[in-house]
Design a protein around this motif. Sequence first.
Motif, PDB file in Angstrom:
ATOM      1  N   ASP A 241     -34.026 -20.220 -45.184  1.00 41.82           N
ATOM      2  CA  ASP A 241     -33.666 -18.828 -45.449  1.00 41.82           C
ATOM      3  C   ASP A 241     -34.730 -17.911 -44.858  1.00 41.82           C
ATOM      4  OD1 ASP A 241     -31.367 -19.512 -46.798  1.00 41.82           O
ATOM      5  OD2 ASP A 241     -32.347 -19.584 -48.755  1.00 41.82           O
ATOM      6  N   LEU A 242     -34.309 -17.067 -43.931  1.00 41.60           N
ATOM      7  CA  LEU A 242     -35.214 -16.136 -43.272  1.00 41.60           C
ATOM      8  C   LEU A 242     -35.174 -14.793 -43.990  1.00 41.60           C
ATOM      9  CD1 LEU A 242     -34.352 -16.860 -39.526  1.00 41.60           C
ATOM     10  CD2 LEU A 242     -36.034 -17.999 -41.000  1.00 41.60           C
ATOM     11  N   ARG A 243     -36.352 -14.218 -44.224  1.00 41.29           N
ATOM     12  CA  ARG A 243     -36.464 -12.915 -44.885  1.00 41.29           C
ATOM     13  C   ARG A 243     -37.503 -12.070 -44.143  1.00 41.29           C
ATOM     14  NH1 ARG A 243     -36.337 -16.830 -48.886  1.00 41.29           N
ATOM     15  NH2 ARG A 243     -34.556 -16.711 -50.327  1.00 41.29           N
ATOM     16  N   GLY A 244     -37.375 -10.775 -44.275  1.00 37.23           N
ATOM     17  CA  GLY A 244     -38.357  -9.888 -43.674  1.00 37.23           C
ATOM     18  C   GLY A 244     -38.391 -10.036 -42.159  1.00 37.23           C
ATOM     19  N   SER A 245     -39.588 -10.107 -41.604  1.00 39.30           N
ATOM     20  CA  SER A 245     -39.744 -10.299 -40.161  1.00 39.30           C
ATOM     21  C   SER A 245     -40.671 -11.487 -39.932  1.00 39.30           C
ATOM     22  CB  SER A 245     -40.326  -9.043 -39.502  1.00 39.30           C
ATOM     23  OG  SER A 245     -41.603  -8.739 -40.036  1.00 39.30           O
TER      24      SER A 245
ATOM     25  N   ARG B  93     -39.686 -32.509 -25.736  1.00 35.16           N
ATOM     26  CA  ARG B  93     -38.384 -32.311 -25.080  1.00 35.16           C
ATOM     27  C   ARG B  93     -38.208 -30.851 -24.693  1.00 35.16           C
ATOM     28  NH1 ARG B  93     -33.897 -35.283 -24.394  1.00 35.16           N
ATOM     29  NH2 ARG B  93     -34.582 -36.956 -25.784  1.00 35.16           N
ATOM     30  N   TRP B  94     -38.447 -29.942 -25.633  1.00 36.20           N
ATOM     31  CA  TRP B  94     -38.400 -28.517 -25.325  1.00 36.20           C
ATOM     32  C   TRP B  94     -39.104 -27.722 -26.410  1.00 36.20           C
ATOM     33  CZ3 TRP B  94     -32.905 -30.192 -25.809  1.00 36.20           C
ATOM     34  CH2 TRP B  94     -32.411 -30.036 -27.113  1.00 36.20           C
ATOM     35  N   PHE B  95     -39.293 -26.438 -26.133  1.00 29.86           N
ATOM     36  CA  PHE B  95     -39.849 -25.486 -27.088  1.00 29.86           C
ATOM     37  C   PHE B  95     -38.704 -24.620 -27.621  1.00 29.86           C
ATOM     38  CE2 PHE B  95     -43.176 -26.566 -24.127  1.00 29.86           C
ATOM     39  CZ  PHE B  95     -44.291 -26.737 -24.918  1.00 29.86           C
ATOM     40  N   TRP B  96     -38.764 -24.279 -28.882  1.00 32.62           N
ATOM     41  CA  TRP B  96     -37.758 -23.378 -29.455  1.00 32.62           C
ATOM     42  C   TRP B  96     -38.472 -22.241 -30.180  1.00 32.62           C
ATOM     43  CZ3 TRP B  96     -38.302 -23.501 -34.781  1.00 32.62           C
ATOM     44  CH2 TRP B  96     -38.833 -24.691 -35.340  1.00 32.62           C
ATOM     45  N   ILE B  97     -37.972 -21.028 -29.945  1.00 36.42           N
ATOM     46  CA  ILE B  97     -38.683 -19.832 -30.408  1.00 36.42           C
ATOM     47  C   ILE B  97     -37.706 -18.861 -31.063  1.00 36.42           C
ATOM     48  CG2 ILE B  97     -40.296 -17.989 -29.783  1.00 36.42           C
ATOM     49  CD1 ILE B  97     -39.586 -20.547 -27.148  1.00 36.42           C
ATOM     50  N   PRO B  98     -37.646 -18.829 -32.390  1.00 37.39           N
ATOM     51  CA  PRO B  98     -36.868 -17.793 -33.075  1.00 37.39           C
ATOM     52  C   PRO B  98     -37.761 -16.602 -33.436  1.00 37.39           C
ATOM     53  CG  PRO B  98     -37.506 -19.474 -34.642  1.00 37.39           C
ATOM     54  CD  PRO B  98     -38.114 -19.865 -33.314  1.00 37.39           C
ATOM     55  N   ARG B  99     -37.141 -15.450 -33.512  1.00 39.19           N
ATOM     56  CA  ARG B  99     -37.820 -14.236 -33.978  1.00 39.19           C
ATOM     57  C   ARG B  99     -36.794 -13.445 -34.791  1.00 39.19           C
ATOM     58  NH1 ARG B  99     -42.233 -11.150 -31.679  1.00 39.19           N
ATOM     59  NH2 ARG B  99     -42.107 -12.358 -29.757  1.00 39.19           N
ATOM     60  N   TRP B 100     -37.190 -12.933 -35.932  1.00 39.61           N
ATOM     61  CA  TRP B 100     -36.222 -12.229 -36.759  1.00 39.61           C
ATOM     62  C   TRP B 100     -36.848 -11.011 -37.414  1.00 39.61           C
ATOM     63  CZ3 TRP B 100     -38.542 -16.817 -37.742  1.00 39.61           C
ATOM     64  CH2 TRP B 100     -39.331 -16.916 -38.906  1.00 39.61           C
ATOM     65  N   GLN B 101     -35.995 -10.047 -37.712  1.00 40.70           N
ATOM     66  CA  GLN B 101     -36.405  -8.838 -38.425  1.00 40.70           C
ATOM     67  C   GLN B 101     -35.211  -8.389 -39.260  1.00 40.70           C
ATOM     68  OE1 GLN B 101     -38.249  -5.876 -36.031  1.00 40.70           O
ATOM     69  NE2 GLN B 101     -38.716  -4.533 -37.762  1.00 40.70           N
ATOM     70  N   LEU B 102     -35.303  -8.595 -40.562  1.00 36.57           N
ATOM     71  CA  LEU B 102     -34.206  -8.315 -41.480  1.00 36.57           C
ATOM     72  C   LEU B 102     -34.564  -7.163 -42.402  1.00 36.57           C
ATOM     73  CD1 LEU B 102     -33.422 -12.023 -42.422  1.00 36.57           C
ATOM     74  CD2 LEU B 102     -32.179 -10.600 -40.788  1.00 36.57           C
ATOM     75  N   GLY B 103     -33.540  -6.456 -42.837  1.00 36.60           N
ATOM     76  CA  GLY B 103     -33.761  -5.342 -43.742  1.00 36.60           C
ATOM     77  C   GLY B 103     -34.228  -5.811 -45.104  1.00 36.60           C
ATOM     78  N   ALA B 104     -34.757  -4.889 -45.878  1.00 32.27           N
ATOM     79  CA  ALA B 104     -35.266  -5.207 -47.214  1.00 32.27           C
ATOM     80  C   ALA B 104     -34.169  -5.819 -48.073  1.00 32.27           C
ATOM     81  CB  ALA B 104     -35.807  -3.941 -47.874  1.00 32.27           C
ATOM     82  N   GLY B 105     -34.512  -6.919 -48.729  1.00 31.40           N
ATOM     83  CA  GLY B 105     -33.578  -7.568 -49.628  1.00 31.40           C
ATOM     84  C   GLY B 105     -32.551  -8.452 -48.969  1.00 31.40           C
ATOM     85  N   ARG B 106     -32.608  -8.591 -47.662  1.00 29.68           N
ATOM     86  CA  ARG B 106     -31.608  -9.408 -46.958  1.00 29.68           C
ATOM     87  C   ARG B 106     -32.203 -10.761 -46.580  1.00 29.68           C
ATOM     88  NH1 ARG B 106     -27.127  -6.693 -45.385  1.00 29.68           N
ATOM     89  NH2 ARG B 106     -26.699  -8.090 -43.639  1.00 29.68           N
TER      90      ARG B 106
END
Length: 273
Positions: A86-90, A39-52
């Motif tokens: 839960d997303l952490r780091g990058s 149906r479609w492609f989904w692309i998340p990207r994340w970069q969180l601070g230490a401990g977050r």
Amino acid sequence: MPMTVGPDATPDPRGVLYPARLPSFHREAAPAALDGLVRWFWIPRWQLGAGRTSRQEILPFPASNLVVASSGVSLAGPTSAASHRDLRGSGWAVGMLLRPAALSSLGHDPQTIRDTEVPVDAPDLLQAVAGAMADDDEAAGRREAVALCAAWCAEHLDRPDEDGLLANALEDLVAADRDIIRVEQLAERLGLTVRGVQRLAQRHIGLPPLAVIRRYRLQEAAQRLRADPRITIAQVAAELGYADHAHLDADFRTVLGLTPNRYRHDPDNRVVE
């Protein structure tokens, strides 16, 4: 960051319960060559601070997803309730929302992978997509990653057979027609018996057809409650075919674990420490 879609994609905010919590997130339309398969492609990207930690809460589409991430390639089966990650780091992921007809090519019965994720042996795909996502030009890397995934799907997913196309038609009817609230309506529209619809959904989606219907209606209810503060919960329930406010409330509690009113008044982004 607000969700964005590719130039040929149809914006569809359903499924994301708290859009304000999203990292960089894009949806890209699948090419015509994959019609009936992705149906479609989904692309998340994340970069969180230490401990977050950023908690992403999702009411997933009643479908399976093929996912490429830095940790590997996996097939995520259909879910029976809301879920979170839960997303952490990058990090990043490139996901493919599969149509019902696509699963037979991957060798899994969707019922056996419900509420779980299984590895897919595709090291070349992982290496190629990881290289693309490492591009300093994030937009160009994202486009290349999608193209690589599309090429892999075109090579490894068989064209839908008649039964798969019928399962796709089931999904399309439920997704597009909010007046469909009973399995009997689906059976009539598809020219099948109720039992035939049940077998079709279990074989290709991995969920009972009534669960598929309710998932789409709950997605729509959440979207309406989030987007329009003037509409009442009773109005949403009526528009989506619920007998009354109480029935929508019960579905919310069962699947999301909270009431529509509580959801409406807590749509903001939050970071979990």
